[in-house]
Design a protein around this motif. Structure first.
Motif, PDB file in Angstrom:
ATOM      1  N   MET A 101      29.152   6.690 -64.116  1.00 41.17           N
ATOM      2  CA  MET A 101      29.602   5.461 -63.529  1.00 41.17           C
ATOM      3  C   MET A 101      29.131   4.119 -63.910  1.00 41.17           C
ATOM      4  SD  MET A 101      28.898   7.130 -59.488  1.00 41.17           S
ATOM      5  CE  MET A 101      27.454   7.904 -60.050  1.00 41.17           C
ATOM      6  N   ARG A 102      29.043   4.233 -65.178  1.00 36.89           N
ATOM      7  CA  ARG A 102      28.493   3.064 -65.810  1.00 36.89           C
ATOM      8  C   ARG A 102      29.692   2.275 -66.010  1.00 36.89           C
ATOM      9  NH1 ARG A 102      26.476   3.763 -71.931  1.00 36.89           N
ATOM     10  NH2 ARG A 102      28.800   3.821 -72.317  1.00 36.89           N
ATOM     11  N   THR A 103      29.445   0.633 -65.659  1.00 36.25           N
ATOM     12  CA  THR A 103      30.348  -0.482 -65.772  1.00 36.25           C
ATOM     13  C   THR A 103      30.413  -0.642 -67.324  1.00 36.25           C
ATOM     14  OG1 THR A 103      28.443  -1.738 -65.176  1.00 36.25           O
ATOM     15  CG2 THR A 103      30.328  -1.322 -63.661  1.00 36.25           C
ATOM     16  N   PRO A 104      31.415  -1.384 -68.013  1.00 40.93           N
ATOM     17  CA  PRO A 104      31.300  -1.878 -69.350  1.00 40.93           C
ATOM     18  C   PRO A 104      30.126  -2.759 -69.741  1.00 40.93           C
ATOM     19  CG  PRO A 104      33.690  -2.073 -68.432  1.00 40.93           C
ATOM     20  CD  PRO A 104      32.405  -1.686 -67.378  1.00 40.93           C
ATOM     21  N   ARG A 105      29.847  -2.593 -70.905  1.00 39.77           N
ATOM     22  CA  ARG A 105      28.830  -3.479 -71.715  1.00 39.77           C
ATOM     23  C   ARG A 105      29.487  -4.958 -71.974  1.00 39.77           C
ATOM     24  NH1 ARG A 105      27.335   1.796 -75.107  1.00 39.77           N
ATOM     25  NH2 ARG A 105      29.641   1.804 -74.720  1.00 39.77           N
ATOM     26  N   TYR A 106      29.936  -5.720 -70.877  1.00 37.12           N
ATOM     27  CA  TYR A 106      30.582  -7.058 -71.049  1.00 37.12           C
ATOM     28  C   TYR A 106      30.086  -8.000 -72.311  1.00 37.12           C
ATOM     29  CZ  TYR A 106      32.299  -5.511 -66.409  1.00 37.12           C
ATOM     30  OH  TYR A 106      32.691  -4.777 -65.210  1.00 37.12           O
ATOM     31  N   THR A 107      28.846  -7.982 -72.200  1.00 37.94           N
ATOM     32  CA  THR A 107      28.150  -9.191 -73.214  1.00 37.94           C
ATOM     33  C   THR A 107      27.828  -8.674 -74.419  1.00 37.94           C
ATOM     34  OG1 THR A 107      25.919  -8.624 -72.400  1.00 37.94           O
ATOM     35  CG2 THR A 107      27.211 -10.053 -71.026  1.00 37.94           C
ATOM     36  N   THR A 108      28.048  -7.237 -74.846  1.00 40.50           N
ATOM     37  CA  THR A 108      27.617  -6.732 -76.212  1.00 40.50           C
ATOM     38  C   THR A 108      28.713  -6.158 -77.126  1.00 40.50           C
ATOM     39  OG1 THR A 108      26.441  -4.893 -75.191  1.00 40.50           O
ATOM     40  CG2 THR A 108      25.242  -6.976 -75.578  1.00 40.50           C
ATOM     41  N   ARG A 109      29.734  -5.542 -76.268  1.00 35.13           N
ATOM     42  CA  ARG A 109      30.711  -4.917 -76.922  1.00 35.13           C
ATOM     43  C   ARG A 109      32.096  -5.489 -76.833  1.00 35.13           C
ATOM     44  NH1 ARG A 109      28.793   0.617 -77.434  1.00 35.13           N
ATOM     45  NH2 ARG A 109      31.011   1.043 -78.196  1.00 35.13           N
ATOM     46  N   LEU A 110      32.563  -5.702 -78.132  1.00 37.11           N
ATOM     47  CA  LEU A 110      33.909  -6.428 -78.212  1.00 37.11           C
ATOM     48  C   LEU A 110      35.089  -5.604 -77.434  1.00 37.11           C
ATOM     49  CD1 LEU A 110      33.895  -8.017 -81.753  1.00 37.11           C
ATOM     50  CD2 LEU A 110      33.684  -9.246 -79.724  1.00 37.11           C
ATOM     51  N   ASP A 111      35.133  -4.151 -77.633  1.00 38.57           N
ATOM     52  CA  ASP A 111      35.956  -3.469 -76.919  1.00 38.57           C
ATOM     53  C   ASP A 111      35.816  -3.294 -75.430  1.00 38.57           C
ATOM     54  OD1 ASP A 111      33.493  -2.044 -77.307  1.00 38.57           O
ATOM     55  OD2 ASP A 111      34.644  -0.173 -77.901  1.00 38.57           O
ATOM     56  N   GLU A 112      34.808  -3.852 -74.891  1.00 40.71           N
ATOM     57  CA  GLU A 112      34.555  -3.642 -73.424  1.00 40.71           C
ATOM     58  C   GLU A 112      34.420  -5.217 -72.750  1.00 40.71           C
ATOM     59  OE1 GLU A 112      31.041  -1.173 -72.633  1.00 40.71           O
ATOM     60  OE2 GLU A 112      31.859   0.149 -74.095  1.00 40.71           O
ATOM     61  N   LEU A 113      34.932  -6.241 -73.295  1.00 44.53           N
ATOM     62  CA  LEU A 113      35.126  -7.376 -72.968  1.00 44.53           C
ATOM     63  C   LEU A 113      36.111  -7.446 -71.715  1.00 44.53           C
ATOM     64  CD1 LEU A 113      35.508  -9.680 -75.848  1.00 44.53           C
ATOM     65  CD2 LEU A 113      33.579 -10.065 -74.434  1.00 44.53           C
ATOM     66  N   PRO A 114      35.559  -8.126 -70.620  1.00 40.97           N
ATOM     67  CA  PRO A 114      36.509  -8.612 -69.338  1.00 40.97           C
ATOM     68  C   PRO A 114      37.722  -9.114 -69.801  1.00 40.97           C
ATOM     69  CG  PRO A 114      34.666  -9.895 -69.496  1.00 40.97           C
ATOM     70  CD  PRO A 114      34.187  -9.038 -70.430  1.00 40.97           C
ATOM     71  N   VAL A 115      38.550  -8.712 -69.081  1.00 40.97           N
ATOM     72  CA  VAL A 115      40.045  -9.260 -69.659  1.00 40.97           C
ATOM     73  C   VAL A 115      40.631 -10.056 -68.188  1.00 40.97           C
ATOM     74  CG1 VAL A 115      42.464  -8.802 -69.788  1.00 40.97           C
ATOM     75  CG2 VAL A 115      40.725  -7.383 -71.138  1.00 40.97           C
ATOM     76  N   ALA A 116      40.865 -11.185 -68.428  1.00 40.28           N
ATOM     77  CA  ALA A 116      41.751 -12.289 -67.308  1.00 40.28           C
ATOM     78  C   ALA A 116      43.020 -12.135 -67.419  1.00 40.28           C
ATOM     79  CB  ALA A 116      40.820 -13.517 -67.586  1.00 40.28           C
TER      80      ALA A 116
END
Length: 430
Positions: free
Chosen positions: A413-428
């Motif tokens: 149930m881990r959320t993306p590593r938004y701030t350290t992985r380019l492939d897990e950046l949030p998308v707007a």
């Protein structure tokens, strides 16, 4: 000017990090779970109000979480570590010196701030951290670390204070020490609390006013130091430079039970790889490692086994390949053929103590390691993993990510590593 130490910490830090990237979680009860989604290690105020306690096993509260709409998340340590670094970057703009005490707590030296401006600065600090990182905080100010910790507790507990308490103010100091229970003092555990209650101590002011000599006899020098700290005499200076690490451990519970030799070898090799990374980062080495693995005490219907062994190296090293070789030797020494029913191992690890700076360590007379060649190889390995992400290049013994799936720790149930992985950046989406 009187000495002033501030303690600032993130409120329900892990949960707050999750809320930063999901606005829908505001006002919703949230918990973060330990490795393998085992038990609750962080809770928001809403989750605490439902009776969820620290350390509650998730399987016991799963139905409650579903019924009450509690959002549960796997630990996302990469995200939490990066958010911690961001909050500390803000703190450095407000204080001349800072000690990072833990992932969510830092001590700040505010001695050069005029007493009349300390509350204003603390409020400004809280607002800035919230605006720049999204993390809510509380600030406690005192003449010593112990008083700063106490002030932080008061700031969290008393809503009208709006997250800030200054015990360098004589009126606040006199008011609150007589109203807070002694059990809230930093360093007072259950055993110490029982001894103090037997002495008739109820409030923090009662403890402050005790004769330090009988307290030292009952609680060692720690108790005497607490009394002096509560009186405003600093016994715990800011640690501006982190102390040299004396030991290191890499241990993990398996995502599923391990019964075969190959998987155990792979897991221990992965732990040795991580150990080498940690030691090289600090320029340290070790000349011995302890390897262990054991079954789970919760599976009493299966055979139980717990073993460990110490493997000695010819000289100190932080070379991953040297550490893996030692770790595998430890596994080979302690492995026993499986019977029927088999041993179902639940955890393995590698531990080392008595770490030394590698450049100053004694070289071996016989069996000397090739440090120069090994250092060049490890530098290349670390450079690749720094550039492309941890685990991009690993020794084959440690296994590729797909091969580790059978035993590696689960974060379902881990959320993306938004701030350290380019492939897990949030998308707007506009």
């Amino acid at each position: 000017m009187s000495r002033a130490i501030a303690l600032i910490d993130g409120n329900s830090f892990y949960c707050s990090c999750e809320r930063v990237f999901d606005g829908k979680l505001a006002g919703v009860p949230v918990i973060v779970l330990s490795n393998n989604d085992g038990c609750a290690i962080a809770r928001t105020a809403e989750a605490k109000a439902l009776g969820i306690k620290m350390g509650d096993p998730y399987f016991k509260i799963r139905d409650l979480c579903r019924a009450q709409g509690v959002r549960a998340f796997s630990s996302n340590y990469t995200l939490y570590g990066d958010m911690s670094a961001r909050t500390n970057a803000v703190y450095r703009g407000f204080a001349s010196a800072i000690e990072i005490y833990s992932i969510d707590e830092s001590f700040l030296d505010l001695t050069d701030v005029h007493p009349d401006r300390r509350l204003e600065l603390a409020r400004d600090l809280r607002a800035t951290v919230r605006a720049w990182t999204g993390i809510p905080t509380c600030v406690g100010i005192g003449a010593t670390k112990t008083l700063a910790k106490l002030a932080n507790h008061i700031a969290k507990s008393i809503a009208p204070l709006d997250g800030v308490c200054d015990l360098t103010d004589p009126e606040a100091y006199a008011h609150w020490l007589g109203r807070v229970h002694v059990g809230k003092v930093w360093g007072i555990g259950r055993a110490s609390l029982a001894k103090l209650e037997a002495m008739g101590v109820d409030t923090v002011a009662d403890l402050r006013d005790l004769d330090p000599r009988p307290v030292r006899k009952a609680m060692t020098v720690v108790g005497e130091r607490i009394i002096h700290e509560l009186r405003g005499v600093s016994c715990l200076p800011l640690g501006l430079m982190p102390a040299q690490r004396k030991g290191c451990a890499v241990t993990r519970s398996f995502g599923s039970r391990v019964e075969d030799y190959a998987s155990l070898e792979q897991a221990v090799s992965a732990h040795a790889t991580r150990l080498g990374e940690k030691l090289r980062r600090e320029g340290l080495g070790t000349d011995h490692v302890t390897v262990f693995f054991h079954t789970s005490e919760h599976n009493r219907d299966h055979p139980q086994r717990s073993v460990s062994t110490v493997v000695t190296l010819p000289e100190a090293s932080n070379d991953t390949l040297v550490l893996i070789k030692a770790a595998l030797h430890g596994v080979a020494k302690t492995w026993r053929p499986q019977g029927d029913p088999p041993w179902r191992y639940s955890k393995a690890g590698i531990i080392t103590v008595d770490l030394v700076p590698l450049v100053a360590s004694q070289r071996a007379l016989i069996g000397q390691l090739d440090r120069e060649h090994g250092a060049a190889l490890m530098a290349a390995l670390d450079a690749c993993n720094t550039r492309f992400g941890r685990g991009a290049v690993v020794p084959a013994r440690a296994g590729l990510e797909r091969a580790r799936a059978g035993w590696s720790t689960k974060f379902e149930m881990r959320t993306p590593r938004y701030t350290t992985r380019l492939d897990e950046l949030p998308v707007a989406h506009a």
